[in-house]
Design a protein around this motif. Structure first.
Motif, PDB file in Angstrom:
ATOM      1  N   LEU A 147       0.742  -1.184  -0.013  1.00 37.60           N
ATOM      2  CA  LEU A 147       0.175   0.013   0.095  1.00 37.60           C
ATOM      3  C   LEU A 147       0.866   1.491   0.065  1.00 37.60           C
ATOM      4  CD1 LEU A 147      -2.467  -1.244   2.745  1.00 37.60           C
ATOM      5  CD2 LEU A 147      -3.018  -0.588   0.293  1.00 37.60           C
ATOM      6  N   HIS A 148       2.050   1.142   0.208  1.00 33.91           N
ATOM      7  CA  HIS A 148       3.084   2.128   0.330  1.00 33.91           C
ATOM      8  C   HIS A 148       2.471   3.059   1.310  1.00 33.91           C
ATOM      9  CE1 HIS A 148       4.485   0.810  -3.606  1.00 33.91           C
ATOM     10  NE2 HIS A 148       3.400   1.129  -4.064  1.00 33.91           N
ATOM     11  N   ILE A 149       2.378   2.492   2.354  1.00 34.40           N
ATOM     12  CA  ILE A 149       2.250   3.204   3.853  1.00 34.40           C
ATOM     13  C   ILE A 149       3.087   2.962   4.945  1.00 34.40           C
ATOM     14  CG2 ILE A 149      -0.325   3.402   3.484  1.00 34.40           C
ATOM     15  CD1 ILE A 149      -0.809   1.249   5.368  1.00 34.40           C
ATOM     16  N   PRO A 150       3.686   3.851   5.573  1.00 31.21           N
ATOM     17  CA  PRO A 150       4.914   3.380   6.641  1.00 31.21           C
ATOM     18  C   PRO A 150       4.118   2.648   7.736  1.00 31.21           C
ATOM     19  CG  PRO A 150       4.148   5.723   6.718  1.00 31.21           C
ATOM     20  CD  PRO A 150       3.142   5.329   5.534  1.00 31.21           C
ATOM     21  N   TYR A 151       5.024   2.068   8.550  1.00 37.53           N
ATOM     22  CA  TYR A 151       4.718   1.356   9.638  1.00 37.53           C
ATOM     23  C   TYR A 151       5.808   1.432  10.612  1.00 37.53           C
ATOM     24  CZ  TYR A 151       7.598  -2.336   7.215  1.00 37.53           C
ATOM     25  OH  TYR A 151       8.599  -2.848   6.653  1.00 37.53           O
TER      26      TYR A 151
ATOM     27  N   PHE B  23       0.873   0.154  11.665  1.00 35.47           N
ATOM     28  CA  PHE B  23       0.742   0.998  10.659  1.00 35.47           C
ATOM     29  C   PHE B  23       0.914   2.349  11.425  1.00 35.47           C
ATOM     30  CE2 PHE B  23      -1.903  -2.356   8.623  1.00 35.47           C
ATOM     31  CZ  PHE B  23      -0.749  -2.853   7.943  1.00 35.47           C
ATOM     32  N   THR B  24       1.524   3.366  10.562  1.00 33.19           N
ATOM     33  CA  THR B  24       1.912   4.808  10.938  1.00 33.19           C
ATOM     34  C   THR B  24       0.691   5.805  10.402  1.00 33.19           C
ATOM     35  OG1 THR B  24       3.992   4.318  11.161  1.00 33.19           O
ATOM     36  CG2 THR B  24       3.393   6.595  11.432  1.00 33.19           C
TER      37      THR B  24
ATOM     38  N   SER C 199      -2.018   9.549   0.486  1.00 31.87           N
ATOM     39  CA  SER C 199      -3.289  10.027   0.342  1.00 31.87           C
ATOM     40  C   SER C 199      -4.159   9.102  -0.322  1.00 31.87           C
ATOM     41  CB  SER C 199      -3.356  11.299  -0.380  1.00 31.87           C
ATOM     42  OG  SER C 199      -2.873  11.295  -1.633  1.00 31.87           O
ATOM     43  N   GLY C 200      -5.552   9.186   0.345  1.00 32.97           N
ATOM     44  CA  GLY C 200      -6.603   8.160  -0.285  1.00 32.97           C
ATOM     45  C   GLY C 200      -6.544   6.965   0.594  1.00 32.97           C
TER      46      GLY C 200
END
Lengths: 654, 287
Positions: free
Chosen positions: A507-511, A517-518, A532-533
């Motif tokens: 998802l290309h989200i940081p953790y 998940f951050t 975003s999204g």
């Protein structure tokens, strides 16, 4: 070129460490700078007006704001200069707060650094080009990953606004952890009684599509236009034909430990995880099914009157487009086998809180009887141990799991309710009961239900005479304590799902280091991610109880709906482009791009007199992350807003 | 052995499987070997094979666009083709690799007057090319003794120096650089349409012969080969002022190996080092 420099005090945030006046004076002497000023709060209305007025008065055409991080106020100042008639991309921000005043103490040196940072921003802005925003459409559909209470609530909220929601749940049924609980603190309503109606609402909603027994395989695209591949695992039962009559699993001869009942009970090889499962369609566990192991049996197929059993069913990968994604993947339990003092998880009569939930549940494997797993006898003395894993930096988790104090109190209460002769002992470090009616609930358990609370750690647990001997200290009385327990219940902490990092990378989200998940901002953007999204809800972000989970689910839904109601989405023009004459066609960028935003193209090379392959940026997909520019040896890729020329100008100035 | 090469070359040209065969022929000094470009069957007898066949011929592949090429390739040189394939610069079907399992080549610098085996060859165990279409083996009696030599010996020596000493060392070496770019021209992996050294918008570094410009150029060249250099040694051989360029290349090769377990030129399917992210990549630099 007439550059204006505006230096912000940020109250004392900057001015406390940096001599802002000196920065402003120094900036006024930089090349091409026509005007410089400082102000207490540049982002405030008077501050912005100061910028606007100066633009008009001094005919400024480029602006440098020396203040905080661009991630905080770049948008503010883009709007501000746009209102004054300057292209919003002709500004630069010098971050003299996070990069300077907040991390330094020496006023003189910090001031020097602030001057240098401002100097760099001035030289960079001299190479800025006016840019225009582009617009894209929005796919009016929301993906919800995870079908626990979090995902269910989000789906209900999205559907209520008449937008389509798709739940992807990897278990055969939605319901998640909450479906396993018995009663819920502090009001003691039965979990199933409040969850099941929501599950039914979701299943009956015309706006909600459920993919159970399914997993996310691939995510590409960007806000408004995500493309997601979903693997629908072979259920071996046709979901459209099955009536949920249950004949198949009643007749199935194979019995294996039930995951839903934490191994305390058995299930069949063809099974629904629990009676209220949604959808009420069984799944065949191919690893244990006799038919798949030996090609014999086939009873379920014979007995099914509607022909729903399909042994040849294959995994199916579907692709769908979404405008927003809500991540609701929940949590896992801490594995207590790292603790030698608790017997490395070897004692049979030692269970976790989640086991206790199943045991105390009247529709659970023991029919609501609280028994010893070793001999099936009903228990009398039960020791509850809190903070197993939580608040233990050495062997466990650095954080507090937030709900263990509450669920342990609930367990102590339920124990007494189920067995009037029982006695609960609770070892705790601190009682953390910060929530509406929480403290009152714990008090009630202590005063009315006679649970004995002992403040201290357990040093050793061992078996003796068919009992578990729990040794610990009561630090309040200073006494050594030894309890002969029938059952020990560990309040294990909450941890991230094992595969959380791989989902985050997809998802290309940081953790964070705990694989949680951050969020985009811990206070002001708690359900957003920096991508975003994509929004977060529930315990995948941090341990949460049901009220908090439901609240964040609704919050994430509002954020997703905020996107759904837009006609079109403005895209930042800060994206990459390829100078195809310089491009060698090595396609390192294509492989480095995490968003699949680069494709192959062909050009006619006049020098070589032949066609050759080069790279090309798919503008609608590019997010401007800059990975491609970093891997390009030819410097053939340029990123608007961070062009090679801009960066070289900064380097030369340094 | 040379007969096998000739037979294969003949067959390839005769059956029109290739338009041209790149191999080695005797230089005019009757000792050394230079590249041979054979497109007629009649010229095939010019082909030779001996320890003087030093050049990495894969650098010439780009000079024949659109043609089918047969190429005589040592084990080490084949690795550069692997990288070229990996980086989309070659089409596998356009080249026919006559792979040579070589027994080592001479050290052109002829240290001490002896014709010794090149440094690189001593550390090179199975010299089989990673890719080939036909493999020709050296006769057994001609096989050179392979010494168990640490391929990073000189790098380790350099690593013991202090930062100041290292800087001084390379500054002295680079001060001799005349910016002739022979290292770039000879390198089979330097194929950019326009090298950063020649770009002007922006000008990445000084084009004049100067300490800064020389340093920038040489470091740039080496860094652009990080995770790509296969140590054919051509740059160092071509350098007219004798800068030990292989030492920089080897240092980066060693770091890349230790940090990312990545080796260049062994697999055409692996992602280029800098284009790949692995969650096990070391992150010690994040404090």
């Amino acid at each position: 070129m007439k550059i204006g420099v505006f230096v912000c005090h940020c109250g004392t945030n900057i001015a406390g460490t940096v001599d802002v006046e000196r920065v402003s004076q120094a900036a006024s002497k930089f090349p091409k700078v026509k005007h410089s000023a400082s102000y207490k709060y540049m982002c405030s209305n008077p501050g912005q007006n100061l910028v606007k007025d100066a633009i008009k008065k001094h005919k400024l055409d480029r602006i440098v704001i020396a203040s905080c991080s661009p991630s905080l106020h770049e948008k503010t100042f883009r709007k501000c200069v746009e209102a004054a008639g300057i292209n919003p991309y002709l500004i630069e921000m010098a971050n003299i707060r996070e990069h300077c005043s907040w991390v330094h103490k020496d006023r003189e040196k910090a001031t020097q650094k602030a001057i240098e940072l401002t100097r760099l921003a001035v030289s960079k802005v001299s190479r800025n080009k006016p840019l225009e925003k582009t617009y894209t459409t929005i796919e009016k559909k929301v993906l919800i990953i995870g079908g626990g209470i979090s995902g269910i609530q989000a789906a209900i909220d999205i559907a209520f606004a008449n937008y389509p929601a798709v739940i992807v749940e990897r278990e055969p049924s939605i319901g998640g952890r909450m479906a396993r609980f018995d009663k819920t603190f502090p009001t003691l309503d039965c979990a199933a009684c409040i969850l099941t109606p929501k599950m039914v609402t979701v299943s009956q909603s015309e706006h909600v599509t459920m993919h159970t027994y399914s997993e996310i395989e691939e995510v590409s695209g960007f806000v408004g236009n995500f493309t997601v591949k979903i693997r629908k695992k072979a259920r071996s039962v046709d979901i459209n034909k099955c009536t949920g009559c249950g004949a198949c699993y009643n007749k199935c001869p194979v019995k294996v430990p039930s995951e839903f009942d934490m191994g305390l009970g058995k299930r069949k090889a063809i099974y629904t995880p629990f009676p209220q499962a949604v959808p009420n369609v069984p799944v065949i566990d191919r690893e244990n099914c006799l038919y798949f192991k030996t090609k014999k049996c086939g009873i379920c197929k014979k007995i099914c009157t509607v022909g729903a059993i399909d042994y040849d069913m294959k995994d199916e990968v579907i692709e769908e487009k979404f405008g927003a994604i809500i991540v609701a993947t929940g949590f896992n339990q801490f594995d207590h086998s790292v603790y030698g003092e608790y017997g490395y998880g070897k004692h049979k009569d030692m269970i976790t809180g989640l086991h206790f939930e199943r045991m105390v549940n009247s529709s659970g494997p023991t029919g609501g009887k609280i028994i010893r797993p070793s001999d099936g006898k009903e228990v009398r003395d039960v020791v509850f141990i809190q903070c197993v894993g939580s608040r233990d930096e050495q062997k466990g988790l650095p954080y507090c799991s937030r709900l263990c104090c509450m669920y342990t109190a609930k367990h102590a209460l339920l124990l007494r309710e189920h067995n009037k002769d029982s006695q609960a002992y609770v070892f705790y470090i601190d009682i953390r009961a910060a929530g509406k009616n929480y403290e009152e609930f714990v008090k009630k358990v202590q005063d009315e239900y006679g649970a004995i609370y002992l403040r201290g750690r357990v040093s050793r647990i061992f078996e003796k005479g068919g009992k578990l001997i729990v040794r610990g200290a009561d630090t309040l009385s200073g006494a050594q304590i030894e309890i002969k327990a029938d059952l020990v219940v560990l309040a294990t902490g909450l941890v991230a799902q094992k595969d959380a990092p791989s989902l985050a990378q997809m998802l290309h989200i940081p953790y964070d280091k705990n694989n949680l998940f951050t969020e985009a901002h811990p206070k002001l953007a708690p359900v957003e991610t920096i991508t975003s999204g994509i929004f977060l809800t529930g315990a995948c972000q941090s341990p949460k109880d049901i009220p908090d989970t439901v609240a964040t689910a609704s919050a994430a839904s509002v954020k997703a709906l905020g996107l759904m109601v837009q006609d079109k989405l403005a895209r930042e023009p800060l994206i990459a482009s390829v100078n195809q004459d310089l491009c060698s066609g090595c396609l390192a960028c294509l492989k480095a791009c995490p968003f699949s935003a680069i494709e192959e193209d062909e050009i006619e090379d006049r020098k070589l007199r032949r066609k050759r392959t080069v790279a090309k940026v798919r503008e609608a997909v590019c997010t401007g992350c800059g990975n491609c520019t970093a891997v390009c040896r030819m410097a053939a890729i340029d990123l608007e807003g961070f062009t090679n020329t801009q960066i070289m100008e900064e380097v030369e100035t340094l | 052995m040379i007969d096998q090469i000739k037979t294969k070359a003949k067959e390839l040209l005769k059956t029109k499987k290739v338009d041209i065969v790149i191999g080695y022929k005797k230089a005019s000094d009757r000792i050394g070997a230079i590249p041979a470009f054979i497109d007629k069957e009649g010229d095939i007898d010019k082909l030779i094979w001996d320890g003087y066949c030093v050049y990495n011929l894969s650098n010439y592949l780009k000079d024949f666009p659109g043609k089918k090429i047969g190429i005589v390739t040592k084990g080490c040189d084949a690795k550069s083709m692997t990288v070229l394939l990996q980086e989309n610069q070659l089409k596998r079907e356009d080249i026919f690799i006559i792979g040579i399992e070589c027994s080592g080549i001479v050290d052109e610098k002829r240290k001490g007057g002896d014709i010794a085996y090149d440094e690189r060859c001593k550390g090179c165990k199975p010299a089989t090319p990673p890719i080939y279409d036909v493999l020709i083996k050296e006769e057994e009696k001609k096989q050179a003794p392979r010494l168990e030599q640490d391929p990073y010996e000189s790098v380790r020596k350099l690593e013991t120096k202090s930062i100041e000493e290292k800087f001084k060392f390379w500054q002295d070496e680079f001060s001799r650089c005349i910016r002739c770019y022979a290292c770039r021209q000879i390198c089979p992996l330097c194929y950019c349409p326009r090298c950063v050294a020649e770009q002007t918008q922006p000008a990445w570094f000084s084009k004049a012969v100067s300490v800064e410009g020389n340093f920038s150029w040489n470091v740039n060249r080496a860094m652009h080969l990080a995770g790509r250099c296969i140590d054919c040694g051509e740059c160092e051989r071509a350098c007219p002022v004798g800068i030990p360029l292989r030492d920089i290349n080897k240092k980066i090769e060693k770091d890349v190996k230790e940090l990312f377990s990545y080796e260049a030129g062994v697999d055409t399917e692996q992602k280029p080092l800098f284009s790949s992210f692995d969650k096990n990549d070391p992150e010690d630099f994040i404090k």
